[in-house]
Motif scaffolding. Sequence first.
Motif, PDB file in Angstrom:
ATOM      1  N   SER A 282       0.830  -1.196   0.000  1.00 57.52           N
ATOM      2  CA  SER A 282       0.000   0.000   0.000  1.00 57.52           C
ATOM      3  C   SER A 282       0.869   1.252   0.000  1.00 57.52           C
ATOM      4  O   SER A 282       1.925   1.301   0.622  1.00 57.52           O
ATOM      5  CB  SER A 282      -0.917  -0.010   1.221  1.00 57.52           C
ATOM      6  N   ILE A 283       0.397   2.265  -0.717  1.00 57.10           N
ATOM      7  CA  ILE A 283       1.101   3.535  -0.826  1.00 57.10           C
ATOM      8  C   ILE A 283       0.322   4.571  -0.027  1.00 57.10           C
ATOM      9  O   ILE A 283      -0.844   4.841  -0.319  1.00 57.10           O
ATOM     10  CB  ILE A 283       1.233   3.993  -2.294  1.00 57.10           C
ATOM     11  N   SER A 284       0.945   5.139   0.988  1.00 58.51           N
ATOM     12  CA  SER A 284       0.270   6.091   1.875  1.00 58.51           C
ATOM     13  C   SER A 284       0.718   7.519   1.565  1.00 58.51           C
ATOM     14  O   SER A 284       1.720   7.740   0.883  1.00 58.51           O
ATOM     15  CB  SER A 284       0.573   5.754   3.333  1.00 58.51           C
ATOM     16  N   PRO A 285      -0.010   8.527   2.073  1.00 58.65           N
ATOM     17  CA  PRO A 285       0.361   9.918   1.817  1.00 58.65           C
ATOM     18  C   PRO A 285       1.683  10.299   2.489  1.00 58.65           C
ATOM     19  O   PRO A 285       2.102   9.677   3.467  1.00 58.65           O
ATOM     20  CB  PRO A 285      -0.805  10.714   2.425  1.00 58.65           C
ATOM     21  N   LEU A 286       2.305  11.337   1.970  1.00 64.22           N
ATOM     22  CA  LEU A 286       3.468  11.918   2.622  1.00 64.22           C
ATOM     23  C   LEU A 286       3.040  12.653   3.888  1.00 64.22           C
ATOM     24  O   LEU A 286       1.876  12.995   4.059  1.00 64.22           O
ATOM     25  CB  LEU A 286       4.161  12.907   1.676  1.00 64.22           C
TER      26      LEU A 286
ATOM     27  N   SER B 225      -6.950   1.745   1.970  1.00 63.38           N
ATOM     28  CA  SER B 225      -6.598   1.199   0.660  1.00 63.38           C
ATOM     29  C   SER B 225      -7.787   0.559  -0.038  1.00 63.38           C
ATOM     30  O   SER B 225      -7.749   0.337  -1.247  1.00 63.38           O
ATOM     31  CB  SER B 225      -5.467   0.173   0.813  1.00 63.38           C
ATOM     32  N   ASP B 226      -8.848   0.248   0.711  1.00 66.86           N
ATOM     33  CA  ASP B 226     -10.051  -0.305   0.104  1.00 66.86           C
ATOM     34  C   ASP B 226     -11.020   0.772  -0.350  1.00 66.86           C
ATOM     35  O   ASP B 226     -12.113   0.478  -0.841  1.00 66.86           O
ATOM     36  CB  ASP B 226     -10.751  -1.255   1.081  1.00 66.86           C
ATOM     37  N   GLY B 227     -10.638   2.047  -0.208  1.00 64.03           N
ATOM     38  CA  GLY B 227     -11.487   3.153  -0.621  1.00 64.03           C
ATOM     39  C   GLY B 227     -12.531   3.553   0.390  1.00 64.03           C
ATOM     40  O   GLY B 227     -13.256   4.521   0.179  1.00 64.03           O
ATOM     41  N   ALA B 228     -12.620   2.822   1.494  1.00 60.36           N
ATOM     42  CA  ALA B 228     -13.607   3.141   2.519  1.00 60.36           C
ATOM     43  C   ALA B 228     -13.037   4.139   3.521  1.00 60.36           C
ATOM     44  O   ALA B 228     -11.822   4.373   3.575  1.00 60.36           O
ATOM     45  CB  ALA B 228     -14.044   1.869   3.239  1.00 60.36           C
ATOM     46  N   ARG B 229     -13.910   4.719   4.325  1.00 60.65           N
ATOM     47  CA  ARG B 229     -13.496   5.657   5.357  1.00 60.65           C
ATOM     48  C   ARG B 229     -12.598   4.945   6.368  1.00 60.65           C
ATOM     49  O   ARG B 229     -13.005   4.013   7.041  1.00 60.65           O
ATOM     50  CB  ARG B 229     -14.733   6.231   6.052  1.00 60.65           C
TER      51      ARG B 229
ATOM     52  N   SER C  69     -14.355  -5.302  -5.242  1.00 60.20           N
ATOM     53  CA  SER C  69     -13.552  -5.797  -4.128  1.00 60.20           C
ATOM     54  C   SER C  69     -12.251  -5.012  -4.063  1.00 60.20           C
ATOM     55  O   SER C  69     -11.821  -4.392  -5.041  1.00 60.20           O
ATOM     56  CB  SER C  69     -13.249  -7.285  -4.307  1.00 60.20           C
ATOM     57  N   SER C  70     -11.610  -5.032  -2.911  1.00 58.81           N
ATOM     58  CA  SER C  70     -10.347  -4.304  -2.771  1.00 58.81           C
ATOM     59  C   SER C  70      -9.297  -4.859  -3.718  1.00 58.81           C
ATOM     60  O   SER C  70      -8.494  -4.118  -4.292  1.00 58.81           O
ATOM     61  CB  SER C  70      -9.865  -4.377  -1.316  1.00 58.81           C
ATOM     62  N   GLY C  71      -9.278  -6.170  -3.912  1.00 61.27           N
ATOM     63  CA  GLY C  71      -8.321  -6.760  -4.850  1.00 61.27           C
ATOM     64  C   GLY C  71      -8.572  -6.319  -6.274  1.00 61.27           C
ATOM     65  O   GLY C  71      -7.638  -6.048  -7.030  1.00 61.27           O
ATOM     66  N   ALA C  72      -9.846  -6.230  -6.651  1.00 58.10           N
ATOM     67  CA  ALA C  72     -10.178  -5.782  -7.999  1.00 58.10           C
ATOM     68  C   ALA C  72      -9.776  -4.335  -8.216  1.00 58.10           C
ATOM     69  O   ALA C  72      -9.205  -3.975  -9.245  1.00 58.10           O
ATOM     70  CB  ALA C  72     -11.678  -5.963  -8.249  1.00 58.10           C
ATOM     71  N   ARG C  73     -10.058  -3.490  -7.224  1.00 62.81           N
ATOM     72  CA  ARG C  73      -9.673  -2.078  -7.353  1.00 62.81           C
ATOM     73  C   ARG C  73      -8.171  -1.932  -7.486  1.00 62.81           C
ATOM     74  O   ARG C  73      -7.675  -1.132  -8.277  1.00 62.81           O
ATOM     75  CB  ARG C  73     -10.181  -1.287  -6.150  1.00 62.81           C
ATOM     76  N   GLY C  74      -7.446  -2.704  -6.700  1.00 59.42           N
ATOM     77  CA  GLY C  74      -5.989  -2.607  -6.768  1.00 59.42           C
ATOM     78  C   GLY C  74      -5.444  -3.044  -8.101  1.00 59.42           C
ATOM     79  O   GLY C  74      -4.593  -2.387  -8.699  1.00 59.42           O
ATOM     80  N   ALA C  75      -5.928  -4.170  -8.614  1.00 58.68           N
ATOM     81  CA  ALA C  75      -5.426  -4.686  -9.885  1.00 58.68           C
ATOM     82  C   ALA C  75      -5.794  -3.772 -11.044  1.00 58.68           C
ATOM     83  O   ALA C  75      -4.992  -3.516 -11.937  1.00 58.68           O
ATOM     84  CB  ALA C  75      -5.973  -6.096 -10.117  1.00 58.68           C
ATOM     85  N   ILE C  76      -7.020  -3.239 -11.016  1.00 58.93           N
ATOM     86  CA  ILE C  76      -7.447  -2.363 -12.101  1.00 58.93           C
ATOM     87  C   ILE C  76      -6.677  -1.048 -12.069  1.00 58.93           C
ATOM     88  O   ILE C  76      -6.246  -0.530 -13.099  1.00 58.93           O
ATOM     89  CB  ILE C  76      -8.962  -2.118 -12.009  1.00 58.93           C
ATOM     90  N   ALA C  77      -6.465  -0.506 -10.891  1.00 57.54           N
ATOM     91  CA  ALA C  77      -5.698   0.736 -10.784  1.00 57.54           C
ATOM     92  C   ALA C  77      -4.273   0.534 -11.259  1.00 57.54           C
ATOM     93  O   ALA C  77      -3.642   1.450 -11.782  1.00 57.54           O
ATOM     94  CB  ALA C  77      -5.704   1.226  -9.337  1.00 57.54           C
ATOM     95  N   ARG C  78      -3.763  -0.675 -11.088  1.00 59.15           N
ATOM     96  CA  ARG C  78      -2.393  -0.967 -11.508  1.00 59.15           C
ATOM     97  C   ARG C  78      -2.277  -1.066 -13.023  1.00 59.15           C
ATOM     98  O   ARG C  78      -1.219  -0.880 -13.599  1.00 59.15           O
ATOM     99  CB  ARG C  78      -1.950  -2.271 -10.850  1.00 59.15           C
ATOM    100  N   GLY C  79      -3.405  -1.343 -13.681  1.00 60.53           N
ATOM    101  CA  GLY C  79      -3.376  -1.395 -15.137  1.00 60.53           C
ATOM    102  C   GLY C  79      -2.905  -2.706 -15.695  1.00 60.53           C
ATOM    103  O   GLY C  79      -2.262  -2.755 -16.732  1.00 60.53           O
TER     104      GLY C  79
END
Length: 673
Positions: free
Chosen positions: A27-31, A333-337, A573-583
């Motif tokens: 996971s990539i977090s903010p600075l 990382s799952d897009g939720a609050r 799903s969180s896995g789907a969002r991650g894979a799709i965002a990765r391209g």
Amino acid sequence: MNGIRAKVVLAFLLGCLGLPSSALAASISPLGRSNYLVRRVCAVTAPGRAHCLGLELRARTASARARERPLGMTRPVAITAALPSEGAYGLRPADLRGVYFPGEEPDAPASQPQTIALVDAYNDPAAEAGLQIYDREFHLPECTTANGCFGQVNQNGETGNLPFPKNSGELEAKQAFCNRSGEGESSSESEHKSEACREVHEAQDWALEISSDIELTHGVCENCRIRLIEADAPQATDLEIAEQTAARPQSEGGIGADEISNSWGVPEPPLDSEAFNHPGVVITAASGDFGYLNWTEAQAAAEHGESYYQGVEYPAASPHVIAVGGTKLLLGSDGARQSETVWNEDLAGAAKNEGADGGGCSVNFDAPSWQQTLPDFTAVGCTRASRAKRALTDVSADGDPYTGMATYYAAPQGAGSWRTFGGTSISAPIIAAMFALAGGAHGVAYPAQTLYSHLGSPLFYDITEGGDGRCDGDYSSGCSGSLSPLSPLDCGAGALICNAAAGYDGPSGVGSPNRLAALAPTGTKTGLQPEPGPQTQHANEQPQGSSPGVRGAAQPPPRHAPAEIDVLDLALSSGARGAIARGWPAVSSLAFSFTLSAPALVRVGLAKLVHRHGHSRWQVLRDALSMLAVTGLNHVRLRAPGRLAPGLYRLRLRPVGGRPRSLLVTVRSNVPE
């Protein structure tokens, strides 16, 4: 168990994307906050003049300028192109939807078309051009003057006589006069030039505020009509004229707005203006960007031997409006609050006056009945001489610039750029647009009362951490509890006007929304639109680049009575969002979940947005398949007929006897061409 039963029904629904776990990066977090600085958008103004309540987050280190880390969220994958749609400039429209009304459509009900008025000062000649760039980046439907979605008028409602600057040339001419050498000038000439310089700088500042207002409003409510009402100058009198124009019916030369958002403030006046008393109209106002009674700005001014107004902002202090506070919203990382707390400046940090959620007790206005009847209102700390005074705020939404929104600033002169915008000036239009999604005021004279009717229910996220005073809600670490509700810096331990607590409190009001139903009277259907007939198209399905006609215009009545079965919380799903965002080039299925209000046969379909011969349309990739879904949570996977090429896709669920739900999915490719 519900998910297992759903998978058994159809063999093509298997669970997750099927990519190896090694394919996903950490996971990539903010600075950290030290990599940024905060700049107030509108400078401190003279008495009688308003200031916009917006703050801009600016990069101060090379790491921040690289835009390789997200803002306001943790991403499951790395940012590759420093794009706003990747979260490189802050939260996106889909992020707000996922937190404040997950699984619900970003469209106002077709039977209740909504017009949102945004009251600002000066003219922004590039406002519509900037909105078009914003819409393209986030795949939003077009909102233009040509299709009736967007409109820009002066404070009297006229389209042909906009305030200064009418165009970039007028701004450049006055800028040149401002920059002219002052040698040999008379005192009157010098005064005239000083006035010109002030006008140029103010107009440029308000242009950024305008960009944020219209873009954020359209990002939340995609089919709402947006009317930008531009006051001649940031004088309280001009802005009140604009406010009256916003509320006045069209038959009387006004806008006839259903919602009005105000992202500006002036010191509290002795009397409430009738400009903000329009029963049946939702009026939101930003509560302020400088903490409890403006303590951060007042303290900064005192350190420089200056003075600053210590008190609540107006029109937020009016008992007739909805005062909107700002929060610090962080997404996981799952897009939720991940968390949502009171927004306050980092008291331990080296930077000063980074902004804080505004609020406090009104001095001049009594609390409305829905505040006075709160069970803990005496603990709020707004009782003066046996009179309950108005408490700010009523409700809250994201406002901290460190968790701010991506905004495209189409500068009236020069090149435009992406910015990160915060302050309660983004909180106010978020709530106004959500009221529009919920169908407006629903006949309630002062819709703030609707919010209080849901206090303590799951419809609101109860914010219980932090404070907007100097002590930040913490009185155990050396911050003196001797401060009192009369203090200009902090209300003191135990007082709810500047300290978060369970239930109502001043910094967050009744909390932040969890569903659109939080903004509608009990029992009202919200965010649920009937299935369009054969000759109509759902507003959210309007492909980009097509000609939708007048958005928000009156629609024909539904062909059938409202259905009882609802699809809720549709999300990848969180896995789907991650894979799709990765391209990944091998994406060939979509894992998602949804909640059903009752068991039903659900048809699932997938379509891709294609552009041909200057037109756009949804091309169905496969016939809709049917599955028997159960009440509650269902976890499923839909296989596509091959790999998903880069582009915009629509996943759509239609329960038999219920309302459809759709989800837009952008697939990007990181594979070098």
